[in-house]
Write a protein that holds these residues in place. Structure first.
Motif, short mmCIF file in Angstrom:
data_model
loop_
_atom_site.label_atom_id
_atom_site.label_comp_id
_atom_site.label_asym_id
_atom_site.label_seq_id
_atom_site.Cartn_x
_atom_site.Cartn_y
_atom_site.Cartn_z
N LEU A 1 -21.74 -6.60 -30.62
CA LEU A 1 -21.23 -5.28 -30.28
C LEU A 1 -21.88 -4.85 -28.97
CD1 LEU A 1 -19.42 -2.94 -31.30
CD2 LEU A 1 -21.45 -1.98 -32.38
N LEU A 2 -21.06 -4.53 -27.98
CA LEU A 2 -21.55 -4.22 -26.64
C LEU A 2 -21.47 -2.73 -26.37
CD1 LEU A 2 -22.39 -5.04 -23.69
CD2 LEU A 2 -19.93 -5.23 -23.22
N CYS A 3 -22.55 -2.18 -25.82
CA CYS A 3 -22.53 -0.81 -25.32
C CYS A 3 -22.22 -0.87 -23.83
CB CYS A 3 -23.88 -0.13 -25.55
SG CYS A 3 -23.97 1.54 -24.84
N PRO A 4 -21.13 -0.27 -23.36
CA PRO A 4 -20.72 -0.43 -21.96
C PRO A 4 -21.58 0.34 -20.97
CG PRO A 4 -19.24 1.09 -23.09
CD PRO A 4 -20.16 0.54 -24.14
N CYS A 5 -22.39 1.27 -21.44
CA CYS A 5 -23.17 2.08 -20.49
C CYS A 5 -24.26 1.27 -19.80
CB CYS A 5 -23.80 3.28 -21.21
SG CYS A 5 -22.60 4.51 -21.76
N HIS A 6 -25.10 0.59 -20.60
CA HIS A 6 -26.23 -0.14 -20.03
C HIS A 6 -26.28 -1.59 -20.53
CE1 HIS A 6 -27.33 4.20 -20.11
NE2 HIS A 6 -27.61 3.94 -18.86
N GLN A 7 -25.16 -2.04 -21.07
CA GLN A 7 -24.97 -3.46 -21.43
C GLN A 7 -25.85 -3.93 -22.58
OE1 GLN A 7 -22.32 -4.71 -19.75
NE2 GLN A 7 -22.39 -2.67 -18.83
N SER A 8 -26.31 -3.03 -23.45
CA SER A 8 -27.03 -3.48 -24.64
C SER A 8 -26.06 -4.19 -25.57
CB SER A 8 -27.66 -2.29 -25.37
OG SER A 8 -28.70 -1.73 -24.61
N GLN A 9 -26.52 -5.27 -26.22
CA GLN A 9 -25.70 -6.01 -27.16
C GLN A 9 -26.42 -6.10 -28.51
OE1 GLN A 9 -24.27 -9.80 -25.70
NE2 GLN A 9 -23.98 -8.99 -23.62
N PHE A 10 -25.65 -5.95 -29.58
CA PHE A 10 -26.20 -5.96 -30.94
C PHE A 10 -25.49 -7.04 -31.75
CE2 PHE A 10 -26.38 -1.73 -29.15
CZ PHE A 10 -27.68 -1.32 -29.39
N LEU A 11 -26.26 -7.85 -32.46
CA LEU A 11 -25.70 -8.92 -33.29
C LEU A 11 -25.43 -8.37 -34.68
CD1 LEU A 11 -24.86 -11.86 -33.47
CD2 LEU A 11 -27.23 -12.42 -34.11
N ILE A 12 -24.16 -8.20 -35.01
CA ILE A 12 -23.76 -7.56 -36.26
C ILE A 12 -24.22 -8.38 -37.47
CG2 ILE A 12 -21.78 -6.88 -37.67
CD1 ILE A 12 -22.46 -4.99 -35.34
N THR A 13 -24.18 -9.68 -37.37
CA THR A 13 -24.54 -10.52 -38.52
C THR A 13 -26.05 -10.61 -38.74
OG1 THR A 13 -24.39 -12.46 -37.07
CG2 THR A 13 -22.45 -11.92 -38.41
N ASP A 14 -26.83 -9.94 -37.92
CA ASP A 14 -28.29 -9.91 -38.10
C ASP A 14 -28.76 -8.45 -38.08
OD1 ASP A 14 -30.92 -10.54 -38.42
OD2 ASP A 14 -31.20 -11.41 -36.43
N ASN A 15 -28.16 -7.62 -38.96
CA ASN A 15 -28.51 -6.21 -39.08
C ASN A 15 -28.33 -5.45 -37.78
OD1 ASN A 15 -29.60 -6.20 -41.92
ND2 ASN A 15 -31.01 -7.69 -40.98
N ALA A 16 -27.34 -5.83 -36.97
CA ALA A 16 -27.08 -5.18 -35.69
C ALA A 16 -28.33 -5.14 -34.82
CB ALA A 16 -26.51 -3.78 -35.89
N LYS A 17 -29.07 -6.23 -34.83
CA LYS A 17 -30.30 -6.35 -34.05
C LYS A 17 -29.96 -6.45 -32.56
CE LYS A 17 -34.04 -9.69 -33.29
NZ LYS A 17 -34.61 -10.99 -33.74
#
Length: 362
Positions: free
Chosen positions: A305-321
């Protein structure tokens, strides 16, 4: 008509006896300048004491300092008593921040112009030339330094112009209080009243009430509404749940593929969230934990899951880490289930803080 006094450094003059009768403070200042190889080439009072020009400038500076005090006092009053909590419509809370900025700006401008006017118009003009040198300071040198500082205080004219001193105190005291206000603000009103930093629109689910997950138009959602690999932004199915009143509640409901759901469930169990998913569905806060932007760009092949503001990415299958970018904390997960009518509901509110980190969070 202005007057000025020239004070050239005498050559070969005997040192002045600082304790001799009749020695004035300015004599000591001039002697100190001479001993430091300083030549006072120009010294001119800009206004004569007791003249209309001096009184006019004194009133001007005093007026600016009083405006500073009034604006700073208004800042404090607004900071403490003005309604600041969000209300729908055009309530008084819309003016809270603009009024704080306006009053603080007026206070800083007024004190700045007051000090500039005092220095540029009321203090004497002096031009001195000094040769740089080094050396130890003896007792007479310390006396000269002390008398020089006292002379500078005399030249400020506060004793002769008491209005300046009173207005300066009246103006700067509230400014000092303005500096301290944010530090003591939490003592005036509890910033965690009603535990609002840990409550979203799903909070009623903590009491056992079924809070449905709904679309932006208010329609509830069934599992069949989202295909495998798809996602949908949902909101709490309460009054004003889709409005800015619950801006911390937007949630991303994701339908994971079988293998991805198994990986995600195992990751949940490692952190004690084994019952947060329903089937292959998981729900995560849409508010990025870095700066509060909407993290809504879901890439189903990588489950990121990508945040378009500052390009943070979260892995959904690992508790959105967070796996990339400035975000340092995972997206909170919303515990979900399906009610007796087949619609998604929240089992409880989020159990972690939604949105960016804040310094009070343990």
């Amino acid at each position: 008509m202005s007057t000025h006094t020239e004070h050239p450094a005498p050559q070969g003059q005997e040192p002045l006896d600082l304790n001799a009768p009749g020695v004035t403070r300015f004599d000591i200042v001039r002697e100190g300048a001479r001993r430091d190889d300083i030549e006072i080439v120009h010294y001119e009072p800009q206004v004569l004491p007791g003249t209309k020009a001096e009184r006019r400038l004194t009133r001007l500076v005093a007026g600016l300092f009083l405006i500073t005090g009034l604006a700073a006092t208004a800042f404090l009053a607004i900071y403490i008593w003005w309604p600041w909590q969000y209300e729908p419509g055009r309530g008084g809370d819309k003016f809270y921040t603009p009024l704080l900025g306006f009053t603080l700006g007026v206070a800083l401008l007024a004190v700045g112009f007051g000090i500039l006017t005092w220095g540029k118009k009321l203090l004497p003009k002096e031009v001195s030339i000094q040769d740089r040198h080094e050396g130890a300071v003896d007792s007479e040198g310390r006396t000269i330094t002390g008398q020089t500082m006292l002379y500078m205080a005399d030249e400020l004219g506060v004793k002769r112009r008491p209005l300046l001193g009173i207005s300066l105190l009246a103006g700067l005291a509230p400014v000092g209080a303005v500096v301290a206000a944010p530090l003591v603000g939490g003592m005036i009103s509890n910033p965690h009243k009603d535990n609002q930093m840990f409550r979203t629109g799903f909070a009623a689910a903590n009491t056992g009430e079924k809070i449905r997950l709904v679309r932006e138009d208010g329609r509830p959602i069934r599992p069949a509404d989202i295909s495998a690999g798809g996602q949908l932004t949902v909101f709490p199915g309460i009054e004003h749940g889709v409005s800015n009143r619950h801006a911390d509640s937007p949630t991303l409901l994701i339908h994971l593929r079988d293998s991805d759901a198994l990986t995600s469930r195992q990751a949940n169990e490692r952190v004690g969230h084994g019952d947060y998913m329903w089937g292959n569905y998981a729900a995560f806060s849409k508010i990025c934990t870095h700066a509060g932007c909407p993290a809504s760009l879901y890439e189903q092949q990588t489950n990121r899951l990508l945040c378009p503001c500052h390009q943070s990415q979260f892995l959904i299958t690992d508790n959105a880490k967070p796996v990339f970018g400035p975000a340092s904390r995972r997206l909170p997960q919303l515990p979900i289930e399906v009610d007796s009518e087949g619609f998604f509901v929240a089992k409880s509110d989020y159990t972690e803080t939604v949105g960016p980190d804040f310094w009070e969070r343990p």
